[in-house]
Design a protein around this motif. Structure first.
Motif, PDB file in Angstrom:
ATOM      1  N   GLY A 169     -24.892  42.523 -24.569  1.00  0.00           N
ATOM      2  CA  GLY A 169     -25.885  42.535 -25.643  1.00  0.00           C
ATOM      3  C   GLY A 169     -26.879  41.392 -25.573  1.00  0.00           C
ATOM      4  N   ILE A 170     -27.256  40.999 -24.368  1.00  0.00           N
ATOM      5  CA  ILE A 170     -28.227  39.921 -24.176  1.00  0.00           C
ATOM      6  C   ILE A 170     -29.376  40.443 -23.325  1.00  0.00           C
ATOM      7  N   THR A 171     -30.416  39.634 -23.224  1.00  0.00           N
ATOM      8  CA  THR A 171     -31.551  39.953 -22.365  1.00  0.00           C
ATOM      9  C   THR A 171     -31.666  38.865 -21.311  1.00  0.00           C
ATOM     10  N   LEU A 172     -31.725  39.298 -20.056  1.00  0.00           N
ATOM     11  CA  LEU A 172     -31.889  38.362 -18.944  1.00  0.00           C
ATOM     12  C   LEU A 172     -33.301  38.503 -18.394  1.00  0.00           C
ATOM     13  N   ASP A 173     -34.013  37.427 -18.364  1.00  0.00           N
ATOM     14  CA  ASP A 173     -35.367  37.404 -17.822  1.00  0.00           C
ATOM     15  C   ASP A 173     -35.309  37.674 -16.319  1.00  0.00           C
ATOM     16  N   GLU A 174     -36.225  38.516 -15.803  1.00  0.00           N
ATOM     17  CA  GLU A 174     -36.237  38.824 -14.375  1.00  0.00           C
ATOM     18  C   GLU A 174     -36.422  37.572 -13.526  1.00  0.00           C
ATOM     19  N   ASP A 175     -37.212  36.629 -14.016  1.00  0.00           N
ATOM     20  CA  ASP A 175     -37.399  35.374 -13.277  1.00  0.00           C
ATOM     21  C   ASP A 175     -36.087  34.591 -13.210  1.00  0.00           C
ATOM     22  N   ALA A 176     -35.334  34.617 -14.290  1.00  0.00           N
ATOM     23  CA  ALA A 176     -34.049  33.918 -14.301  1.00  0.00           C
ATOM     24  C   ALA A 176     -33.092  34.552 -13.305  1.00  0.00           C
ATOM     25  N   LEU A 177     -33.139  35.876 -13.204  1.00  0.00           N
ATOM     26  CA  LEU A 177     -32.303  36.563 -12.220  1.00  0.00           C
ATOM     27  C   LEU A 177     -32.711  36.193 -10.799  1.00  0.00           C
ATOM     28  N   ALA A 178     -34.002  36.043 -10.567  1.00  0.00           N
ATOM     29  CA  ALA A 178     -34.477  35.700  -9.228  1.00  0.00           C
ATOM     30  C   ALA A 178     -34.058  34.290  -8.835  1.00  0.00           C
ATOM     31  N   VAL A 179     -34.014  33.390  -9.799  1.00  0.00           N
ATOM     32  CA  VAL A 179     -33.653  32.000  -9.538  1.00  0.00           C
ATOM     33  C   VAL A 179     -32.137  31.849  -9.378  1.00  0.00           C
ATOM     34  N   ALA A 180     -31.377  32.666 -10.068  1.00  0.00           N
ATOM     35  CA  ALA A 180     -29.916  32.597 -10.000  1.00  0.00           C
ATOM     36  C   ALA A 180     -29.458  33.272  -8.715  1.00  0.00           C
ATOM     37  N   ASN A 181     -29.503  32.536  -7.615  1.00  0.00           N
ATOM     38  CA  ASN A 181     -29.245  33.140  -6.311  1.00  0.00           C
ATOM     39  C   ASN A 181     -27.807  32.998  -5.822  1.00  0.00           C
ATOM     40  N   THR A 182     -26.934  32.454  -6.666  1.00  0.00           N
ATOM     41  CA  THR A 182     -25.506  32.389  -6.359  1.00  0.00           C
ATOM     42  C   THR A 182     -24.724  32.870  -7.577  1.00  0.00           C
ATOM     43  N   PRO A 183     -23.496  33.288  -7.388  1.00  0.00           N
ATOM     44  CA  PRO A 183     -22.689  33.674  -8.542  1.00  0.00           C
ATOM     45  C   PRO A 183     -22.574  32.566  -9.586  1.00  0.00           C
ATOM     46  N   ARG A 184     -22.402  31.315  -9.152  1.00  0.00           N
ATOM     47  CA  ARG A 184     -22.292  30.210 -10.113  1.00  0.00           C
ATOM     48  C   ARG A 184     -23.559  30.116 -10.966  1.00  0.00           C
ATOM     49  N   ALA A 185     -24.716  30.242 -10.351  1.00  0.00           N
ATOM     50  CA  ALA A 185     -25.977  30.151 -11.086  1.00  0.00           C
ATOM     51  C   ALA A 185     -26.142  31.322 -12.053  1.00  0.00           C
ATOM     52  N   LEU A 186     -25.754  32.522 -11.638  1.00  0.00           N
ATOM     53  CA  LEU A 186     -25.870  33.673 -12.525  1.00  0.00           C
ATOM     54  C   LEU A 186     -24.906  33.556 -13.696  1.00  0.00           C
ATOM     55  N   ILE A 187     -23.700  33.113 -13.441  1.00  0.00           N
ATOM     56  CA  ILE A 187     -22.721  32.919 -14.520  1.00  0.00           C
ATOM     57  C   ILE A 187     -23.255  31.907 -15.534  1.00  0.00           C
ATOM     58  N   ALA A 188     -23.838  30.818 -15.054  1.00  0.00           N
ATOM     59  CA  ALA A 188     -24.405  29.806 -15.957  1.00  0.00           C
ATOM     60  C   ALA A 188     -25.556  30.391 -16.773  1.00  0.00           C
ATOM     61  N   THR A 189     -26.402  31.202 -16.146  1.00  0.00           N
ATOM     62  CA  THR A 189     -27.526  31.826 -16.846  1.00  0.00           C
ATOM     63  C   THR A 189     -27.030  32.760 -17.938  1.00  0.00           C
ATOM     64  N   VAL A 190     -26.047  33.586 -17.611  1.00  0.00           N
ATOM     65  CA  VAL A 190     -25.501  34.523 -18.597  1.00  0.00           C
ATOM     66  C   VAL A 190     -24.853  33.758 -19.747  1.00  0.00           C
TER      67      VAL A 190
END
Length: 88
Positions: free
Chosen positions: A58-79
């Motif tokens: 139930g969240i919104t992830l910015d496409e730019d944030a997805l592009a920057v999160a280039n590792t699982p650790r970075a994506l987990i932190a973003t989420v």
């Protein structure tokens, strides 16, 4: 209010449900700092992963944030950052 946490196990499950896994890639191993491209996930697979995360959590992830999160650790932190903001 309790904040849900997005974990490496959550990410593994969503990656497998959405895009599967390349042969020879062990998602159960230490993958947190491995680039998604090295794991066999390209931009389209990551967009699908992002969409699944958005629907489930139930969240919104910015496409730019997805592009920057280039590792699982970075994506987990973003989420998790988005989850914290959603409950603030």
């Amino acid at each position: 209010m309790t904040t849900r946490e997005f974990t490496a196990d959550n990410l593994r499950r969503i990656l497998l449900e959405g895009a599967g896994a390349d042969e020879g890639v062990d998602l159960d191993g230490d993958i947190l700092d491995v680039r998604f491209e090295a794991l066999g996930y390209e931009s389209l697979a990551l967009l699908e992963t992002g969409s699944r995360i958005e629907r489930e959590y139930g969240i919104t992830l910015d496409e730019d944030a997805l592009a920057v999160a280039n590792t699982p650790r970075a994506l987990i932190a973003t989420v998790n950052s988005q989850l914290r903001m959603a409950t603030a």
